[in-house]
Design a protein around this motif. Structure first.
Motif, PDB file in Angstrom:
ATOM      1  N   ALA A 133       0.811  -1.216  -0.015  1.00  0.00           N
ATOM      2  CA  ALA A 133      -0.054  -0.015  -0.212  1.00  0.00           C
ATOM      3  C   ALA A 133       0.931   1.310   0.039  1.00  0.00           C
ATOM      4  O   ALA A 133       0.105   2.052   0.165  1.00  0.00           O
ATOM      5  N   VAL A 134       2.236   1.275  -0.035  1.00  0.00           N
ATOM      6  CA  VAL A 134       2.955   2.208  -0.039  1.00  0.00           C
ATOM      7  C   VAL A 134       3.890   2.303  -1.210  1.00  0.00           C
ATOM      8  O   VAL A 134       3.921   1.222  -1.740  1.00  0.00           O
ATOM      9  N   ALA A 155       6.159 -10.371  -2.712  1.00  0.00           N
ATOM     10  CA  ALA A 155       5.272  -9.785  -1.723  1.00  0.00           C
ATOM     11  C   ALA A 155       6.380  -8.881  -0.932  1.00  0.00           C
ATOM     12  O   ALA A 155       5.831  -7.987  -0.364  1.00  0.00           O
ATOM     13  N   PHE A 156       7.529  -9.168  -0.624  1.00  0.00           N
ATOM     14  CA  PHE A 156       8.482  -8.378   0.082  1.00  0.00           C
ATOM     15  C   PHE A 156       9.767  -7.652  -0.673  1.00  0.00           C
ATOM     16  O   PHE A 156       9.868  -6.605  -0.955  1.00  0.00           O
ATOM     17  N   ALA A 157      10.512  -8.999  -1.111  1.00  0.00           N
ATOM     18  CA  ALA A 157      11.752  -8.456  -1.731  1.00  0.00           C
ATOM     19  C   ALA A 157      11.698  -7.488  -2.878  1.00  0.00           C
ATOM     20  O   ALA A 157      12.537  -6.650  -3.044  1.00  0.00           O
ATOM     21  N   ASP A 158      11.020  -7.959  -3.736  1.00  0.00           N
ATOM     22  CA  ASP A 158      11.073  -7.157  -4.847  1.00  0.00           C
ATOM     23  C   ASP A 158      10.629  -5.925  -4.806  1.00  0.00           C
ATOM     24  O   ASP A 158      11.152  -4.828  -5.611  1.00  0.00           O
ATOM     25  N   TYR A 184      11.618  -0.142  -4.472  1.00  0.00           N
ATOM     26  CA  TYR A 184      11.150   1.208  -4.133  1.00  0.00           C
ATOM     27  C   TYR A 184      12.239   2.176  -3.844  1.00  0.00           C
ATOM     28  O   TYR A 184      13.127   1.811  -3.528  1.00  0.00           O
ATOM     29  N   PRO A 185      11.856   3.508  -3.830  1.00  0.00           N
ATOM     30  CA  PRO A 185      12.780   4.515  -3.460  1.00  0.00           C
ATOM     31  C   PRO A 185      12.934   4.313  -1.951  1.00  0.00           C
ATOM     32  O   PRO A 185      12.037   3.939  -1.153  1.00  0.00           O
ATOM     33  N   TYR A 209      20.306  -0.048  -4.715  1.00  0.00           N
ATOM     34  CA  TYR A 209      19.543   0.446  -5.777  1.00  0.00           C
ATOM     35  C   TYR A 209      18.414   1.383  -5.078  1.00  0.00           C
ATOM     36  O   TYR A 209      17.784   0.952  -4.314  1.00  0.00           O
ATOM     37  N   ASN A 210      18.447   2.559  -5.755  1.00  0.00           N
ATOM     38  CA  ASN A 210      17.478   3.587  -5.444  1.00  0.00           C
ATOM     39  C   ASN A 210      17.268   4.050  -4.018  1.00  0.00           C
ATOM     40  O   ASN A 210      16.529   4.383  -3.465  1.00  0.00           O
ATOM     41  N   THR A 211      18.341   4.325  -3.597  1.00  0.00           N
ATOM     42  CA  THR A 211      18.516   4.663  -2.148  1.00  0.00           C
ATOM     43  C   THR A 211      19.254   6.089  -2.005  1.00  0.00           C
ATOM     44  O   THR A 211      20.175   6.314  -2.814  1.00  0.00           O
TER      45      THR A 211
END
Length: 188
Positions: A50-51, A75-78, A83-84, A98-100
């Motif tokens: 949801a985020v 569900a979690f890892a991908d 995500y940023p 990545y993306n941090t």
């Protein structure tokens, strides 16, 4: 405006811990693992879905960046890897995950992040960061998964600083393992 949602595993005596329990040398570390349940796992997966952004403290970032980049699964890892991710740190100089992105000042930088375009922002763990977010009134929702155990001390998100904070219950749920999910909205 984007919402900051804090999600924590917490004991009856207010101790917070990651599922692995290895972030502190507590003699009862790992207590959360004995309470894993299907409904708790679904709640956490739905919460992440949801985020679209993660906000982490440096210690949680170090733990996550050592684990999640080598994991897979939608569900979690991908999601976590895609995500940023924003890490609040005064010492971290660079990131390899990545993306941090690095933020330096909680009050200024997190308030600015909330004003950007995008979905809600989830904070996992990050007890020191959560304390600063609470102090600066930057949390929009506090989600506690309260476990029926007391471990006699440890890492806490509520300090004994005599700072008054009030919350309104938004949602509650009893899980099949005896733990509660409590969702609160701060009253500002």
């Amino acid at each position: 405006m984007r919402k900051i949602i804090v999600s924590s595993f917490i004991t009856l005596d207010g101790v917070v811990e990651a599922p692995g329990g290895d972030e502190t040398p507590h003699p009862h570390g790992g207590w959360q693992a004995q309470y894993r349940s299907a409904d708790g796992g679904k709640y956490k997966a739905d919460e992440l879905a949801a985020v679209d952004t993660l906000l982490l403290g440096r210690v949680t970032y170090d733990t996550f960046s050592a684990y999640w980049p080598t994991q897979t699964g939608e569900a979690f890892a991908d999601r976590i890897n895609r995500y940023p991710k924003y890490v609040v740190s005064g010492t971290l100089q660079k990131t390899d995950w990545y993306n941090t992105h690095i933020l330096r000042d909680v009050a200024r930088d997190v308030a600015t992040l909330k004003e950007t375009d995008g979905g809600d922002i989830l904070v996992y763990g990050s007890a020191t960061l959560v304390k600063a977010l609470l102090h600066n009134n930057l949390i929009d929702e506090l989600r506690l998964m309260v476990f029926p155990i007391s471990i006699g001390g440890g890492l806490k998100i509520f300090d004994d600083n005599r700072e008054l904070k009030k919350f309104e219950l938004k949602h509650s749920q009893v899980m099949d393992n005896g733990a509660f999910i409590l969702e609160y909205k701060p009253i500002k």
